[in-house]
Design a protein around this motif. Structure first.
Motif, PDB file in Angstrom:
ATOM      1  N   TRP A  75       0.838  -1.200   0.000  1.00 45.80           N
ATOM      2  CA  TRP A  75       0.000   0.000   0.000  1.00 45.80           C
ATOM      3  C   TRP A  75       0.875   1.253   0.000  1.00 45.80           C
ATOM      4  O   TRP A  75       0.603   2.203  -0.729  1.00 45.80           O
ATOM      5  CB  TRP A  75      -0.929  -0.021   1.217  1.00 45.80           C
ATOM      6  N   THR A  88       3.845   1.616  -1.225  1.00 47.74           N
ATOM      7  CA  THR A  88       4.388   1.741  -2.582  1.00 47.74           C
ATOM      8  C   THR A  88       3.337   2.323  -3.512  1.00 47.74           C
ATOM      9  O   THR A  88       3.621   3.221  -4.307  1.00 47.74           O
ATOM     10  CB  THR A  88       4.873   0.375  -3.102  1.00 47.74           C
ATOM     11  N   TRP A  89       2.118   1.832  -3.413  1.00 50.70           N
ATOM     12  CA  TRP A  89       1.021   2.342  -4.239  1.00 50.70           C
ATOM     13  C   TRP A  89       0.799   3.830  -3.972  1.00 50.70           C
ATOM     14  O   TRP A  89       0.637   4.620  -4.906  1.00 50.70           O
ATOM     15  CB  TRP A  89      -0.253   1.549  -3.968  1.00 50.70           C
ATOM     16  N   VAL A  90       0.801   4.217  -2.701  1.00 57.40           N
ATOM     17  CA  VAL A  90       0.586   5.625  -2.346  1.00 57.40           C
ATOM     18  C   VAL A  90       1.692   6.498  -2.943  1.00 57.40           C
ATOM     19  O   VAL A  90       1.411   7.551  -3.518  1.00 57.40           O
ATOM     20  CB  VAL A  90       0.513   5.800  -0.816  1.00 57.40           C
ATOM     21  N   ARG A  91       2.939   6.059  -2.834  1.00 60.36           N
ATOM     22  CA  ARG A  91       4.052   6.835  -3.401  1.00 60.36           C
ATOM     23  C   ARG A  91       3.911   6.982  -4.914  1.00 60.36           C
ATOM     24  O   ARG A  91       4.162   8.054  -5.460  1.00 60.36           O
ATOM     25  CB  ARG A  91       5.381   6.177  -3.061  1.00 60.36           C
ATOM     26  N   ARG A  92       3.516   5.917  -5.572  1.00 59.13           N
ATOM     27  CA  ARG A  92       3.382   5.962  -7.043  1.00 59.13           C
ATOM     28  C   ARG A  92       2.198   6.810  -7.493  1.00 59.13           C
ATOM     29  O   ARG A  92       2.226   7.373  -8.581  1.00 59.13           O
ATOM     30  CB  ARG A  92       3.211   4.553  -7.596  1.00 59.13           C
ATOM     31  N   ASN A  93       1.176   6.866  -6.665  1.00 62.20           N
ATOM     32  CA  ASN A  93      -0.060   7.555  -7.059  1.00 62.20           C
ATOM     33  C   ASN A  93      -0.247   8.892  -6.373  1.00 62.20           C
ATOM     34  O   ASN A  93      -1.329   9.474  -6.471  1.00 62.20           O
ATOM     35  CB  ASN A  93      -1.264   6.648  -6.783  1.00 62.20           C
ATOM     36  N   ALA A  94       0.753   9.370  -5.693  1.00 66.63           N
ATOM     37  CA  ALA A  94       0.640  10.654  -5.004  1.00 66.63           C
ATOM     38  C   ALA A  94       0.493  11.775  -6.021  1.00 66.63           C
ATOM     39  O   ALA A  94       1.146  11.784  -7.062  1.00 66.63           O
ATOM     40  CB  ALA A  94       1.869  10.896  -4.139  1.00 66.63           C
ATOM     41  N   ASP A  95      -0.375  12.697  -5.710  1.00 67.40           N
ATOM     42  CA  ASP A  95      -0.569  13.862  -6.556  1.00 67.40           C
ATOM     43  C   ASP A  95       0.566  14.846  -6.285  1.00 67.40           C
ATOM     44  O   ASP A  95       0.702  15.341  -5.163  1.00 67.40           O
ATOM     45  CB  ASP A  95      -1.916  14.518  -6.220  1.00 67.40           C
TER      46      ASP A  95
END
Length: 98
Positions: free
Chosen positions: A85, A87-94
């Protein structure tokens, strides 16, 4: 729900996790292992976790109880999910929100 309330308090899971991973620790060792925890918060969490039966005081410091180890075992699968999660947050951060 009471268990989730307790474990959801600042540093509660961190204390249980650290004692489970490192074994018994003195107050100072636990404070150093948790890095950013304040002595007041650590003292409060240890009191709460001891009262709840998740942590015990021994001659060599604080340790998780049998129940604390059981909880740690159940948290282990969440650790892998939490890493995915994060990793996902870092990749999808605005970028505009940073």
């Amino acid at each position: 729900m009471a268990l989730f309330d307790l474990l959801g308090r600042r540093w509660a899971m961190g204390v249980v996790w650290t004692l489970s991973e490192q074994g018994p620790c003195t107050f100072r060792e636990l404070e150093a292992a948790c890095e950013t925890i304040s002595p007041a918060v650590l003292n409060t969490r240890l009191k709460e976790l001891r009262a709840a039966g998740l942590v015990v005081k021994q001659e060599d410091g604080y340790a998780v109880s049998k129940l604390g180890r059981e909880i740690h075992t159940h948290l282990l699968p969440l650790s892998a999910t939490a890493r995915r999660w994060a990793t996902w947050v870092r990749r999808n951060a605005d970028p505009g929100e940073a």
